[in-house]
Design a protein around this motif. Structure first.
Motif, PDB file in Angstrom:
ATOM      1  N   ASN A  99      41.215  38.174  28.466  1.00 26.53           N
ATOM      2  CA  ASN A  99      42.110  38.937  29.348  1.00 26.53           C
ATOM      3  C   ASN A  99      41.431  40.205  29.863  1.00 26.53           C
ATOM      4  OD1 ASN A  99      44.175  37.086  29.032  1.00 26.53           O
ATOM      5  ND2 ASN A  99      45.101  38.178  27.302  1.00 26.53           N
ATOM      6  N   LYS A 100      40.697  40.856  28.962  1.00 24.57           N
ATOM      7  CA  LYS A 100      39.988  42.080  29.339  1.00 24.57           C
ATOM      8  C   LYS A 100      38.950  41.789  30.420  1.00 24.57           C
ATOM      9  CE  LYS A 100      38.625  46.392  28.988  1.00 24.57           C
ATOM     10  NZ  LYS A 100      39.448  47.501  29.505  1.00 24.57           N
ATOM     11  N   GLN A 105      38.905  39.277  32.576  1.00 27.91           N
ATOM     12  CA  GLN A 105      39.588  38.940  33.832  1.00 27.91           C
ATOM     13  C   GLN A 105      40.052  40.211  34.541  1.00 27.91           C
ATOM     14  OE1 GLN A 105      42.592  36.165  32.379  1.00 27.91           O
ATOM     15  NE2 GLN A 105      41.484  34.439  33.281  1.00 27.91           N
ATOM     16  N   GLN A 106      40.589  41.152  33.775  1.00 33.20           N
ATOM     17  CA  GLN A 106      41.032  42.416  34.370  1.00 33.20           C
ATOM     18  C   GLN A 106      39.868  43.180  34.983  1.00 33.20           C
ATOM     19  OE1 GLN A 106      43.041  44.529  31.243  1.00 33.20           O
ATOM     20  NE2 GLN A 106      44.786  43.126  31.179  1.00 33.20           N
ATOM     21  N   LEU A 107      38.730  43.204  34.276  1.00 31.75           N
ATOM     22  CA  LEU A 107      37.558  43.917  34.779  1.00 31.75           C
ATOM     23  C   LEU A 107      37.033  43.283  36.066  1.00 31.75           C
ATOM     24  CD1 LEU A 107      35.641  44.619  31.434  1.00 31.75           C
ATOM     25  CD2 LEU A 107      36.722  46.310  32.922  1.00 31.75           C
ATOM     26  N   HIS A 108      36.985  41.943  36.083  1.00 32.79           N
ATOM     27  CA  HIS A 108      36.516  41.270  37.299  1.00 32.79           C
ATOM     28  C   HIS A 108      37.470  41.524  38.466  1.00 32.79           C
ATOM     29  CE1 HIS A 108      32.894  39.043  36.402  1.00 32.79           C
ATOM     30  NE2 HIS A 108      33.384  38.706  35.215  1.00 32.79           N
ATOM     31  N   SER A 109      38.760  41.521  38.191  1.00 31.44           N
ATOM     32  CA  SER A 109      39.742  41.793  39.243  1.00 31.44           C
ATOM     33  C   SER A 109      39.588  43.209  39.777  1.00 31.44           C
ATOM     34  CB  SER A 109      41.159  41.586  38.692  1.00 31.44           C
ATOM     35  OG  SER A 109      42.132  41.927  39.660  1.00 31.44           O
ATOM     36  N   THR A 110      39.398  44.163  38.850  1.00 34.74           N
ATOM     37  CA  THR A 110      39.207  45.559  39.254  1.00 34.74           C
ATOM     38  C   THR A 110      37.942  45.717  40.086  1.00 34.74           C
ATOM     39  OG1 THR A 110      40.333  46.363  37.266  1.00 34.74           O
ATOM     40  CG2 THR A 110      38.899  47.919  38.412  1.00 34.74           C
ATOM     41  N   LYS A 168      38.464  44.440  43.652  1.00 32.62           N
ATOM     42  CA  LYS A 168      39.274  45.377  44.439  1.00 32.62           C
ATOM     43  C   LYS A 168      38.437  46.580  44.859  1.00 32.62           C
ATOM     44  CE  LYS A 168      43.734  44.169  42.335  1.00 32.62           C
ATOM     45  NZ  LYS A 168      44.850  44.643  41.478  1.00 32.62           N
ATOM     46  N   THR A 193      32.639  49.850  36.072  1.00 37.30           N
ATOM     47  CA  THR A 193      33.328  48.589  35.795  1.00 37.30           C
ATOM     48  C   THR A 193      32.327  47.468  35.566  1.00 37.30           C
ATOM     49  OG1 THR A 193      35.189  49.278  37.180  1.00 37.30           O
ATOM     50  CG2 THR A 193      35.037  46.948  36.656  1.00 37.30           C
TER      51      THR A 193
END
Length: 332
Positions: free
Chosen positions: A281-282, A284-289, A292, A319
């Motif tokens: 989950n971490k 995925q969040q980093l890749h999404s950030t 963006k 990031t």
């Protein structure tokens, strides 16, 4: 609300009512203006909406035009002159200065108040500057260094060896927006003459670029008053043009973006099926950030927006480092 309560101009009430959109479109318009100004927080968007509702769309569009013109002219410094205001900061500064005091207090309740809540006193009027300044001249300070920057079109050139000379005049100065406490004036008539000296090497760098009459010469250097010429002499240390400076910034941004892309490639993608759910989950969040931030960075570079550019790049690098660290951790 009639627009004459926002400015000193008297507009027809019916026209103003027509210019003020209903509530739902006002919120949408406020977000659009906020996007154009780089403002995404709820409070400034709400204040833009109040400006539209209470002062009218025409007023807000006029302030936007003035904001764009101010930004194109080099922007506006903060009150302490330590940094350049953001585009949104310029917009709100101009809006506050052209509003009725009552409405300004409603939309911006902290306007003119210091950190202790006190009301800042009004600044000196332009016409009252002579007497105190002449008195202060009896006990002047001493300048240890002075650097100026000017932009404009050069006049006729005189080349003497490795020296290039030209004369640039400033006519009928119109006051830009100034911080509170700095006196305002409509225009100052007359001519201020600047005698510019630059090196032949510097001139050769900009000569071709200035064949485009839309481009402007940019000069930075020391300034001294020349009594023999009865004008200000500029001894140039940096010579460029607006377009050359823009191209240089763009090339630098592209190079940094290329470096960021290499960093992204080196970080790679992990097989999330072998990771603990918390780590997956971490990641995925980093890749999404990161995606963006890359999109935001690309839009800022395309629009030549300098405010927030360095911070966005720094956040992207941080990031991507987190992604790389997480990758190394679970590849062991």
């Amino acid at each position: 609300m009639p627009s004459d309560e926002c400015t000193d101009n008297t507009d027809d009430r019916a026209l103003q009512a027509k210019a003020t959109p209903p509530a739902a479109p006002t919120t949408e318009l406020a977000k659009r203006f906020g996007d154009a100004l780089g403002e995404t927080a709820a409070k400034p968007i709400e204040q833009i909406g109040q400006l539209i509702a209470k002062c009218g769309l025409d007023f807000v569009e006029k302030i936007m035009e003035q904001t764009e013109a101010t930004e194109a002219a080099g922007g506006l410094l903060t009150h302490d002159r330590k940094r350049r205001r953001s585009k949104g900061g310029v917009f709100f500064y101009l809006a506050k200065g052209q509003m009725d005091a009552r409405l300004r207090g409603e939309i911006f309740p902290t306007f003119g108040k210091g950190g202790d809540g006190s009301i800042a006193p009004p600044g000196i009027e332009w016409g009252d500057r002579i007497k105190p300044m002449k008195a202060l001249g009896e006990q002047p300070g001493l300048i240890s260094g002075l650097t100026v920057a000017l932009s404009g079109r050069p006049g006729k050139l005189h080349i003497d060896g490795s020296s290039v000379m030209t004369v640039i005049e400033q006519r009928q100065v119109k006051a830009p927006p100034y911080p509170k406490g700095v006196p305002h004036f409509d225009t100052v008539d007359g001519v201020t003459t600047f005698y510019v000296f630059m090196s032949l090497r510097h001139w050769k760098r900009v000569e071709k670029a200035l064949e485009d009459e839309r481009d402007l010469l940019v000069i930075e250097g020391s300034a001294v008053y020349d009594g023999a010429l009865e004008g200000i002499t500029i001894l140039s240390t940096r010579v460029s043009t607006k377009m050359l400076d823009y191209q240089k910034r763009k090339a630098k941004s592209q190079a940094e973006r290329k470096t960021d892309s290499h960093a992204k490639a080196s970080a790679g993608q992990l097989d999330l099926t072998d990771l603990p759910s918390e780590a997956a989950n971490k990641l995925q969040q980093l890749h999404s950030t990161a995606e963006k931030l890359r999109s935001k960075l690309s839009a800022m570079e395309e629009g030549d927006q300098q405010t927030g550019l360095k911070m966005t790049r720094r956040l992207l690098v941080q990031t991507e480092k987190q992604i790389a660290n997480l990758r190394r951790q679970y590849e062991k």
